[in-house]
Write a protein that holds these residues in place. Structure first.
Motif, PDB file in Angstrom:
ATOM      1  N   VAL A 224      -1.804   3.885  42.035  1.00 15.87           N
ATOM      2  CA  VAL A 224      -1.196   5.171  41.661  1.00 15.87           C
ATOM      3  C   VAL A 224      -0.414   5.738  42.857  1.00 15.87           C
ATOM      4  N   THR A 225       0.802   6.177  42.586  1.00 16.06           N
ATOM      5  CA  THR A 225       1.614   6.828  43.620  1.00 16.06           C
ATOM      6  C   THR A 225       1.403   8.334  43.522  1.00 16.06           C
ATOM      7  N   VAL A 226       1.000   8.932  44.637  1.00 19.01           N
ATOM      8  CA  VAL A 226       0.743  10.379  44.656  1.00 19.01           C
ATOM      9  C   VAL A 226       1.827  11.059  45.492  1.00 19.01           C
ATOM     10  N   ILE A 227       2.428  12.067  44.918  1.00 18.23           N
ATOM     11  CA  ILE A 227       3.437  12.846  45.656  1.00 18.23           C
ATOM     12  C   ILE A 227       2.899  14.264  45.830  1.00 18.23           C
ATOM     13  N   ASP A 228       2.693  14.655  47.074  1.00 13.79           N
ATOM     14  CA  ASP A 228       2.246  16.019  47.375  1.00 13.79           C
ATOM     15  C   ASP A 228       3.470  16.898  47.613  1.00 13.79           C
ATOM     16  N   VAL A 229       3.544  18.003  46.868  1.00 17.97           N
ATOM     17  CA  VAL A 229       4.665  18.940  47.016  1.00 17.97           C
ATOM     18  C   VAL A 229       4.221  20.071  47.940  1.00 17.97           C
ATOM     19  N   GLU A 230       4.785  20.091  49.137  1.00 16.72           N
ATOM     20  CA  GLU A 230       4.407  21.130  50.111  1.00 16.72           C
ATOM     21  C   GLU A 230       5.529  22.167  50.192  1.00 16.72           C
ATOM     22  N   GLY A 231       5.243  23.395  49.826  1.00 22.40           N
ATOM     23  CA  GLY A 231       6.277  24.445  49.800  1.00 22.40           C
ATOM     24  C   GLY A 231       6.730  24.690  48.376  1.00 22.40           C
ATOM     25  N   GLN A 232       8.042  24.794  48.186  1.00 22.55           N
ATOM     26  CA  GLN A 232       8.541  25.109  46.838  1.00 22.55           C
ATOM     27  C   GLN A 232       9.152  23.860  46.197  1.00 22.55           C
ATOM     28  N   LEU A 233       9.168  23.857  44.874  1.00 26.70           N
ATOM     29  CA  LEU A 233       9.941  22.845  44.146  1.00 26.70           C
ATOM     30  C   LEU A 233      11.008  23.615  43.380  1.00 26.70           C
ATOM     31  N   ILE A 234      12.205  23.656  43.957  1.00 27.67           N
ATOM     32  CA  ILE A 234      13.250  24.516  43.389  1.00 27.67           C
ATOM     33  C   ILE A 234      14.597  23.805  43.401  1.00 27.67           C
ATOM     34  N   VAL A 235      15.601  24.536  42.979  1.00 33.71           N
ATOM     35  CA  VAL A 235      16.936  23.962  42.804  1.00 33.71           C
ATOM     36  C   VAL A 235      17.446  23.279  44.079  1.00 33.71           C
ATOM     37  N   GLY A 236      17.077  23.815  45.238  1.00 31.82           N
ATOM     38  CA  GLY A 236      17.600  23.278  46.491  1.00 31.82           C
ATOM     39  C   GLY A 236      16.996  21.950  46.916  1.00 31.82           C
ATOM     40  N   ASN A 237      15.835  21.572  46.389  1.00 39.23           N
ATOM     41  CA  ASN A 237      15.203  20.326  46.851  1.00 39.23           C
ATOM     42  C   ASN A 237      14.771  19.399  45.713  1.00 39.23           C
ATOM     43  N   ARG A 238      15.115  19.756  44.480  1.00 41.02           N
ATOM     44  CA  ARG A 238      14.613  18.956  43.361  1.00 41.02           C
ATOM     45  C   ARG A 238      15.118  17.522  43.390  1.00 41.02           C
ATOM     46  N   GLN A 239      16.357  17.345  43.891  1.00 46.30           N
ATOM     47  CA  GLN A 239      16.923  15.985  43.916  1.00 46.30           C
ATOM     48  C   GLN A 239      16.160  15.082  44.878  1.00 46.30           C
ATOM     49  N   GLU A 240      15.604  15.691  45.924  1.00 45.55           N
ATOM     50  CA  GLU A 240      14.832  14.910  46.906  1.00 45.55           C
ATOM     51  C   GLU A 240      13.578  14.335  46.249  1.00 45.55           C
ATOM     52  N   LEU A 241      12.893  15.180  45.454  1.00 47.00           N
ATOM     53  CA  LEU A 241      11.694  14.695  44.744  1.00 47.00           C
ATOM     54  C   LEU A 241      12.100  13.614  43.739  1.00 47.00           C
ATOM     55  N   LYS A 242      13.177  13.882  43.009  1.00 50.28           N
ATOM     56  CA  LYS A 242      13.620  12.927  41.985  1.00 50.28           C
ATOM     57  C   LYS A 242      13.892  11.564  42.619  1.00 50.28           C
ATOM     58  N   GLN A 243      14.613  11.572  43.746  1.00 50.98           N
ATOM     59  CA  GLN A 243      14.965  10.304  44.380  1.00 50.98           C
ATOM     60  C   GLN A 243      13.738   9.563  44.884  1.00 50.98           C
ATOM     61  N   LYS A 244      12.767  10.297  45.435  1.00 49.03           N
ATOM     62  CA  LYS A 244      11.558   9.640  45.946  1.00 49.03           C
ATOM     63  C   LYS A 244      10.805   8.948  44.811  1.00 49.03           C
ATOM     64  N   VAL A 245      10.686   9.637  43.676  1.00 47.91           N
ATOM     65  CA  VAL A 245       9.959   9.036  42.549  1.00 47.91           C
ATOM     66  C   VAL A 245      10.749   7.860  41.974  1.00 47.91           C
ATOM     67  N   LEU A 246      12.065   8.034  41.838  1.00 49.68           N
ATOM     68  CA  LEU A 246      12.875   6.941  41.289  1.00 49.68           C
ATOM     69  C   LEU A 246      12.852   5.717  42.204  1.00 49.68           C
ATOM     70  N   ASP A 247      12.801   5.936  43.502  1.00 54.12           N
ATOM     71  CA  ASP A 247      12.698   4.805  44.452  1.00 54.12           C
ATOM     72  C   ASP A 247      11.415   4.027  44.209  1.00 54.12           C
ATOM     73  N   GLU A 248      10.319   4.741  43.992  1.00 52.65           N
ATOM     74  CA  GLU A 248       9.027   4.077  43.749  1.00 52.65           C
ATOM     75  C   GLU A 248       9.042   3.364  42.394  1.00 52.65           C
ATOM     76  N   LEU A 249       9.669   3.990  41.418  1.00 53.36           N
ATOM     77  CA  LEU A 249       9.784   3.370  40.091  1.00 53.36           C
ATOM     78  C   LEU A 249      10.578   2.063  40.198  1.00 53.36           C
ATOM     79  N   GLU A 250      11.626   2.110  40.977  1.00 50.93           N
ATOM     80  CA  GLU A 250      12.468   0.929  41.208  1.00 50.93           C
ATOM     81  C   GLU A 250      11.672  -0.201  41.855  1.00 50.93           C
ATOM     82  N   LYS A 251      10.733   0.184  42.713  1.00 51.87           N
ATOM     83  CA  LYS A 251       9.904  -0.831  43.404  1.00 51.87           C
ATOM     84  C   LYS A 251       8.846  -1.422  42.479  1.00 51.87           C
ATOM     85  N   GLY A 252       8.698  -0.830  41.291  1.00 52.36           N
ATOM     86  CA  GLY A 252       7.742  -1.384  40.336  1.00 52.36           C
ATOM     87  C   GLY A 252       6.518  -0.510  40.091  1.00 52.36           C
ATOM     88  N   GLU A 253       6.454   0.632  40.786  1.00 51.92           N
ATOM     89  CA  GLU A 253       5.319   1.537  40.554  1.00 51.92           C
ATOM     90  C   GLU A 253       5.459   2.181  39.170  1.00 51.92           C
TER      91      GLU A 253
END
Lengths: 110, 140
Positions: free
Chosen positions: A11-40
């Motif tokens: 299981v891949t766990v992503i801890d969100v420290e601070g806010q999850l808002i318009v200014g950083n949402r793409q960063e979270l999206k890319q991190k998860v998509l990178d892991e999905l691409e790796k087969g997670e």
């Protein structure tokens, strides 16, 4: 604000420290998509250290959940405090996600 | 004593978090209602600013967003104005209807209205006034 990616078994766990808002949402999206691409395929987003989430943050979670499901995976949410849970209830997104009280509880069910 | 703040923000979504924290800090010095400031106010203002930058100003980096804040002991009001053509807020569908829940967008105005005590758009639709009242709220 930052996103910490770690592994617990398969299981891949992503801890969100601070806010999850318009200014950083793409960063979270890319991190998860990178892991999905790796087969997670199993993901937990943990909000125990999160201040607040805006509509863009909610939207990115919906988008990621769809993409992960398309790959036969699952995205779970964990450790929403009372305020954050209110946001999911107001928007009825609590009906769309599996929400666990804690990171451990989310991992146990997988 | 009332406190007033006026901010002119660049049309850059990365400025939103800092602006929200700055305004909330000023509110905290006047009011003692941490929970409504932490969630309702922060999210409501974030939505107003992101709407103004992404949709009102169409992500145009040459444009700006004006934020006028009036802080009183019993309420805080914020006017967020963009330089766009405006829009009809009534045209936004309810994101909690069964067919809309799984959509990735369309929750911003809904959250603003749900979390703030008053949300008013001007006739042109390029300026929104948000009011959050503290009267009767327990401090946290």
């Amino acid at each position: 604000m930052s996103f910490q990616v770690s592994k617990s078994g398969d299981v891949t766990v992503i801890d969100v420290e601070g806010q999850l808002i318009v200014g950083n949402r793409q960063e979270l999206k890319q991190k998860v998509l990178d892991e999905l691409e790796k087969g997670e395929r199993r993901f937990v987003v943990n909000f125990s250290e999160t201040g607040y989430i805006d509509s863009s943050g909610l939207g990115v979670l919906v988008s990621l959940s769809k993409k992960i499901r398309e790959q036969d995976g699952e995205l779970r949410l964990a450790s929403l405090n009372e305020d954050l849970r209110t946001l999911f209830e107001l928007t009825k997104l609590d009906t769309l996600f599996t929400i666990a009280d804690s990171r451990e509880e989310a991992l146990e069910g997988f | 004593m009332d406190q007033e703040l006026i901010l002119e923000l660049p049309n850059d979504i990365r400025s939103i978090e800092h602006a929200v924290e700055y305004v909330t800090r000023h509110c905290s010095s006047c009011c003692d209602y941490a929970r409504r400031l932490n969630l309702n106010f922060r999210v409501g203002l974030t939505e107003a600013l992101s709407n103004a930058m992404l949709y009102g100003n169409d992500s145009d980096p040459e444009k700006r967003v004006r934020v006028e804040v009036t802080i009183k002991h019993e309420e805080v009001s914020v006017i967020v104005t963009d330089q766009g053509m405006g829009f009809d807020p009534a045209s936004v569908p309810d994101p909690t209807l069964p067919g809309n829940i799984s959509k990735t967008g369309g929750r911003g105005i809904f959250l603003m209205k749900a979390l703030m005590d008053e949300v008013k758009f001007n006739e042109r639709g390029n300026s929104v006034t948000l009011v959050l009242r503290f009267e009767g709220e327990a401090s946290a």
